[in-house]
Write a protein that holds these residues in place. Structure first.
Motif, PDB file in Angstrom:
ATOM      1  N   PRO A   1       0.823  -1.206   0.000  1.00  0.00           N
ATOM      2  CA  PRO A   1       0.000   0.000   0.000  1.00  0.00           C
ATOM      3  C   PRO A   1       0.858   1.258   0.000  1.00  0.00           C
ATOM      4  N   ARG A   2       0.258   2.350  -0.413  1.00  0.00           N
ATOM      5  CA  ARG A   2       0.946   3.631  -0.364  1.00  0.00           C
ATOM      6  C   ARG A   2       1.235   3.985   1.089  1.00  0.00           C
ATOM      7  N   GLU A   3       2.421   4.564   1.338  1.00  0.00           N
ATOM      8  CA  GLU A   3       2.778   4.930   2.702  1.00  0.00           C
ATOM      9  C   GLU A   3       3.314   6.351   2.768  1.00  0.00           C
ATOM     10  N   PHE A   4       3.055   6.964   3.880  1.00  0.00           N
ATOM     11  CA  PHE A   4       3.541   8.311   4.157  1.00  0.00           C
ATOM     12  C   PHE A   4       5.051   8.306   4.312  1.00  0.00           C
ATOM     13  N   VAL A   5       5.711   9.345   3.787  1.00  0.00           N
ATOM     14  CA  VAL A   5       7.164   9.477   3.914  1.00  0.00           C
ATOM     15  C   VAL A   5       7.526  10.723   4.727  1.00  0.00           C
ATOM     16  N   ALA A   6       7.035  11.890   4.283  1.00  0.00           N
ATOM     17  CA  ALA A   6       7.396  13.144   4.940  1.00  0.00           C
ATOM     18  C   ALA A   6       6.391  14.219   4.548  1.00  0.00           C
ATOM     19  N   VAL A   7       6.342  15.269   5.358  1.00  0.00           N
ATOM     20  CA  VAL A   7       5.427  16.376   5.079  1.00  0.00           C
ATOM     21  C   VAL A   7       6.023  17.661   5.615  1.00  0.00           C
ATOM     22  N   ILE A   8       5.706  18.774   4.940  1.00  0.00           N
ATOM     23  CA  ILE A   8       6.115  20.102   5.388  1.00  0.00           C
ATOM     24  C   ILE A   8       4.894  21.014   5.298  1.00  0.00           C
ATOM     25  N   SER A   9       4.703  21.826   6.313  1.00  0.00           N
ATOM     26  CA  SER A   9       3.522  22.684   6.346  1.00  0.00           C
ATOM     27  C   SER A   9       3.680  23.885   5.434  1.00  0.00           C
ATOM     28  N   GLY A  10       2.602  24.612   5.230  1.00  0.00           N
ATOM     29  CA  GLY A  10       2.606  25.759   4.357  1.00  0.00           C
ATOM     30  C   GLY A  10       2.902  27.054   5.087  1.00  0.00           C
ATOM     31  N   ARG A  11       2.803  28.175   4.357  1.00  0.00           N
ATOM     32  CA  ARG A  11       3.083  29.518   4.850  1.00  0.00           C
ATOM     33  C   ARG A  11       4.518  29.584   5.343  1.00  0.00           C
ATOM     34  N   THR A  12       4.772  30.103   6.517  1.00  0.00           N
ATOM     35  CA  THR A  12       6.162  30.280   6.947  1.00  0.00           C
ATOM     36  C   THR A  12       6.534  29.438   8.153  1.00  0.00           C
ATOM     37  N   SER A  13       5.603  28.628   8.648  1.00  0.00           N
ATOM     38  CA  SER A  13       5.940  27.855   9.845  1.00  0.00           C
ATOM     39  C   SER A  13       6.901  26.724   9.528  1.00  0.00           C
ATOM     40  N   TYR A  14       6.774  26.127   8.329  1.00  0.00           N
ATOM     41  CA  TYR A  14       7.674  25.077   7.853  1.00  0.00           C
ATOM     42  C   TYR A  14       7.860  23.945   8.866  1.00  0.00           C
ATOM     43  N   SER A  15       6.799  23.586   9.531  1.00  0.00           N
ATOM     44  CA  SER A  15       6.881  22.398  10.379  1.00  0.00           C
ATOM     45  C   SER A  15       7.057  21.165   9.499  1.00  0.00           C
ATOM     46  N   THR A  16       7.771  20.178  10.006  1.00  0.00           N
ATOM     47  CA  THR A  16       8.006  18.954   9.239  1.00  0.00           C
ATOM     48  C   THR A  16       7.735  17.729  10.103  1.00  0.00           C
ATOM     49  N   SER A  17       7.475  16.619   9.426  1.00  0.00           N
ATOM     50  CA  SER A  17       7.320  15.341  10.104  1.00  0.00           C
ATOM     51  C   SER A  17       7.740  14.241   9.148  1.00  0.00           C
ATOM     52  N   TYR A  18       8.249  13.146   9.710  1.00  0.00           N
ATOM     53  CA  TYR A  18       8.788  12.057   8.907  1.00  0.00           C
ATOM     54  C   TYR A  18       8.274  10.707   9.397  1.00  0.00           C
ATOM     55  N   ALA A  19       8.194   9.770   8.478  1.00  0.00           N
ATOM     56  CA  ALA A  19       7.952   8.386   8.871  1.00  0.00           C
ATOM     57  C   ALA A  19       9.175   7.872   9.616  1.00  0.00           C
ATOM     58  N   ASP A  20       8.958   6.969  10.556  1.00  0.00           N
ATOM     59  CA  ASP A  20      10.076   6.439  11.336  1.00  0.00           C
ATOM     60  C   ASP A  20      11.110   5.769  10.438  1.00  0.00           C
ATOM     61  N   SER A  21      10.656   5.166   9.351  1.00  0.00           N
ATOM     62  CA  SER A  21      11.561   4.419   8.478  1.00  0.00           C
ATOM     63  C   SER A  21      12.559   5.307   7.735  1.00  0.00           C
ATOM     64  N   VAL A  22      12.282   6.613   7.661  1.00  0.00           N
ATOM     65  CA  VAL A  22      13.176   7.510   6.917  1.00  0.00           C
ATOM     66  C   VAL A  22      13.787   8.586   7.802  1.00  0.00           C
ATOM     67  N   LYS A  23      13.360   8.648   9.040  1.00  0.00           N
ATOM     68  CA  LYS A  23      13.844   9.695   9.947  1.00  0.00           C
ATOM     69  C   LYS A  23      15.358   9.600  10.084  1.00  0.00           C
ATOM     70  N   GLY A  24      16.016  10.747   9.944  1.00  0.00           N
ATOM     71  CA  GLY A  24      17.467  10.788  10.032  1.00  0.00           C
ATOM     72  C   GLY A  24      18.171  10.558   8.706  1.00  0.00           C
ATOM     73  N   ARG A  25      17.424  10.078   7.703  1.00  0.00           N
ATOM     74  CA  ARG A  25      18.020   9.831   6.377  1.00  0.00           C
ATOM     75  C   ARG A  25      17.447  10.766   5.314  1.00  0.00           C
ATOM     76  N   PHE A  26      16.181  11.114   5.443  1.00  0.00           N
ATOM     77  CA  PHE A  26      15.506  11.959   4.451  1.00  0.00           C
ATOM     78  C   PHE A  26      15.254  13.340   5.057  1.00  0.00           C
ATOM     79  N   THR A  27      15.297  14.362   4.193  1.00  0.00           N
ATOM     80  CA  THR A  27      14.999  15.721   4.624  1.00  0.00           C
ATOM     81  C   THR A  27      14.068  16.371   3.614  1.00  0.00           C
TER      82      THR A  27
END
Length: 125
Positions: free
Chosen positions: A44-70
């Motif tokens: 199935p399709r899985e979440f990898v990473a996300v960045i919020s809009g405007r200027t807050s630029y909050s980010t979140s990552y899947a555990d499987s890519v944390k520390g490797r993907f930006t």
């Protein structure tokens, strides 16, 4: 409505790096949250990473890519990037970017309003 086009996929050896780009058009890009998802064959399709809009630029990552993907965004260029380092065979998939008009972080497919066509990433061992 935001239109999205991914690029930067390809074949890379395990341990290598790739940078994916998600080029957007549409007036709402600045305020849209942008996510990356991936789908491997038979999975199935899985979440990898996300960045919020405007200027807050909050980010979140899947555990499987944390520390490797930006994930990052360049609003003047209407582009979001996914820098992928230390790639392994489990990262092989079609990678999709998606836009969320609500602007904040989203983690499931239904949180996003628009999708790109995808770009293939293949990691050889």
């Amino acid at each position: 409505q935001v239109q999205l086009v991914e690029s930067g996929g390809g074949l890379v050896q395990a341990g290598g790096s790739l940078r994916l780009s998600c080029a957007a058009s549409g007036r709402s890009f600045y305020s849209s949250g942008i996510g990356w998802f991936r789908q491997a064959p038979g999975k199935p399709r899985e979440f990898v990473a996300v960045i919020s809009g405007r200027t807050s630029y909050s980010t979140s990552y899947a555990d499987s890519v944390k520390g490797r993907f930006t994930i990052s965004r360049d609003n003047p260029k209407n582009t979001v990037y996914l820098q992928m380092n230390s790639l392994n065979s489990e990262d092989t998939a079609v990678y999709y970017c998606a836009a969320r008009s609500a602007g904040g972080l989203g983690f499931t497919g239904t949180d996003f309003d628009a999708w790109g066509q995808g770009t293939q990433v293949t990691v050889s061992s």
